[in-house]
Design an enzyme around this catalytic site. Structure first.
Site, mmCIF file in Angstrom:
data_model
loop_
_atom_site.group_PDB
_atom_site.id
_atom_site.type_symbol
_atom_site.label_atom_id
_atom_site.label_comp_id
_atom_site.label_asym_id
_atom_site.label_seq_id
_atom_site.Cartn_x
_atom_site.Cartn_y
_atom_site.Cartn_z
ATOM 1 N N ASP A 175 -9.393 14.758 60.876
ATOM 2 C CA ASP A 175 -9.460 16.085 61.033
ATOM 3 C C ASP A 175 -8.107 16.510 61.463
ATOM 4 O O ASP A 175 -7.363 16.118 62.369
ATOM 5 C CB ASP A 175 -10.319 16.668 62.284
ATOM 6 C CG ASP A 175 -11.910 16.458 62.089
ATOM 7 O OD1 ASP A 175 -12.080 15.525 61.306
ATOM 8 O OD2 ASP A 175 -12.562 17.183 62.690
ATOM 9 N N LYS B 214 -16.824 23.195 58.403
ATOM 10 C CA LYS B 214 -17.022 22.666 59.875
ATOM 11 C C LYS B 214 -16.629 23.655 60.753
ATOM 12 O O LYS B 214 -15.379 23.902 60.858
ATOM 13 C CB LYS B 214 -16.635 21.400 60.118
ATOM 14 C CG LYS B 214 -16.673 20.955 61.556
ATOM 15 C CD LYS B 214 -15.864 19.538 61.604
ATOM 16 C CE LYS B 214 -15.794 19.165 63.306
ATOM 17 N NZ LYS B 214 -15.160 17.866 63.874
ATOM 18 N N LYS C 209 -12.247 23.546 58.022
ATOM 19 C CA LYS C 209 -12.598 23.414 59.337
ATOM 20 C C LYS C 209 -12.054 24.769 60.057
ATOM 21 O O LYS C 209 -10.925 24.872 60.017
ATOM 22 C CB LYS C 209 -12.421 22.387 60.184
ATOM 23 C CG LYS C 209 -12.885 22.118 61.707
ATOM 24 C CD LYS C 209 -12.259 20.560 62.331
ATOM 25 C CE LYS C 209 -12.611 20.580 63.579
ATOM 26 N NZ LYS C 209 -12.348 19.412 64.214
#
Length: 319
Positions: free
Chosen positions: A156, A255, A219
């Site tokens: 991430d 996400k 995300k």
């Protein structure tokens, strides 16, 4: 299954040929109707589901959780305990799904891998000088390589918001491409920190920029700022991945992270997914919740559906 993001470099290559071309493309995207976007997100949030459909939605949401601990006070013991919870969220009910992943800092990846070994739960690691991203590219890539070497299944990363807001789109693109390469076989989630991007138009541009650069997921947030995932910014990103697949054949996950704490919230997001991107995204390979406290509420609501009684927070583990 749709083409994966690994082939995104071969799609729309002319768009990323120069800084000017990338700028023209991103600023040529349709402007976001703020009122319309927020009204649609609010409208979809009023949908309600009952009984068996609710039970299915709760189990689906549990299976989509990236159970997360990203604190300076994290210890190996805390990570091992959270790993046990990711593998068996409700020790009294073996039918409870595992979570999708356990998300930790790079120095805790090896501990996390040991904690979830053999379970199917993935280990995700934040990297690239998370959460601010204020470091040189060499430092960011070293951060990624350390996490991958320790066994991270997913990375991430955070984008350089300063560069993005300054209009240096190709710099951000090149950095994502470099991180993607350093990630190797690990799937890459690209965090925009939507609360710092100021406008919905910027969120749309960042979504396309991340996807063009090869993101496997886009995300919303780090969870470290005041404004994190919202129905409106997640709806906008779902529209982007839907449109990107329609244009390129490449499917990218989404996400939302930060601020999603209740079962009611999670179900609202699942409705957004179904009604916007479609059923192809209703799977933890393509949609995740970045959360820590959400899992406890999902477990309590699951127990209530099974027993007719609301057990309360004392009956789930404290993270």
């Amino acid at each position: 299954m749709p083409t994966t993001a690994s082939s995104a470099a071969h799609v729309l290559t002319d768009v990323t040929a120069s800084d000017g071309a990338l700028r023209r493309f991103l600023h040529g995207l349709p402007g976001v109707d703020t009122v319309g976007l927020e009204a649609r997100a609010a409208s979809l949030g009023t949908r309600s589901i009952k009984t068996t459909a609710k039970a299915y939605a709760i189990d689906l949401a549990i299976s989509m959780v990236d159970l997360t601990t990203l604190e300076g006070a994290d210890t190996p013991g805390k990570v091992r305990a959270l790993g046990a919870k990711a593998v068996r969220p409700d020790p009294t009910d073996r039918t409870t799904p595992t979570t999708a992943a356990l998300c930790v800092y790079p120095d805790m990846v090896a501990t996390a891998k040991e904690a979830v070994a053999g379970s199917g739960v993935l280990v995700a690691s934040v990297a690239t000088a998370f959460p601010a991203g204020r470091a040189s590219l060499d430092v960011k890539l070293a951060d990624v390589r350390d996490a991958v070497a320790a066994g991270a299944d997913e990375i991430d990363m955070v984008i350089d918001r300063g560069a993005f807001l300054g209009g240096k789109y190709l710099k951000v693109y090149d950095e994502i491409v470099a991180v993607k390469e350093a990630s190797g076989a690990a799937r890459l989630k690209v965090i925009f920190e939507t609360g710092e991007l100021s406008t919905y138009d910027n969120i749309r541009r960042a979504s396309w920029l991340g996807m063009l650069a090869g993101a496997d997921f886009i995300k919303t947030s780090t969870g470290k700022v005041a404004v994190n995932a919202t129905p409106a910014n997640t709806l906008l990103m779902l529209e982007a991945v839907r449109d990107f697949r329609a244009q390129t054949g490449v499917q990218v996950g989404v996400k939302p992270a930060g601020g999603i704490r209740t079962t009611k919230d999670a179900i609202k997001f699942l409705v957004l997914v179904n009604e916007t991107a479609g059923a192809d995204w209703l799977d933890n390979h393509w949609f995740r919740f970045g959360a820590s406290s959400l899992l406890n509420d999902l477990l309590m609501q699951r127990q209530k559906l099974a027993t007719g009684r609301y057990s309360g927070p004392d009956y789930v583990t404290v993270d």
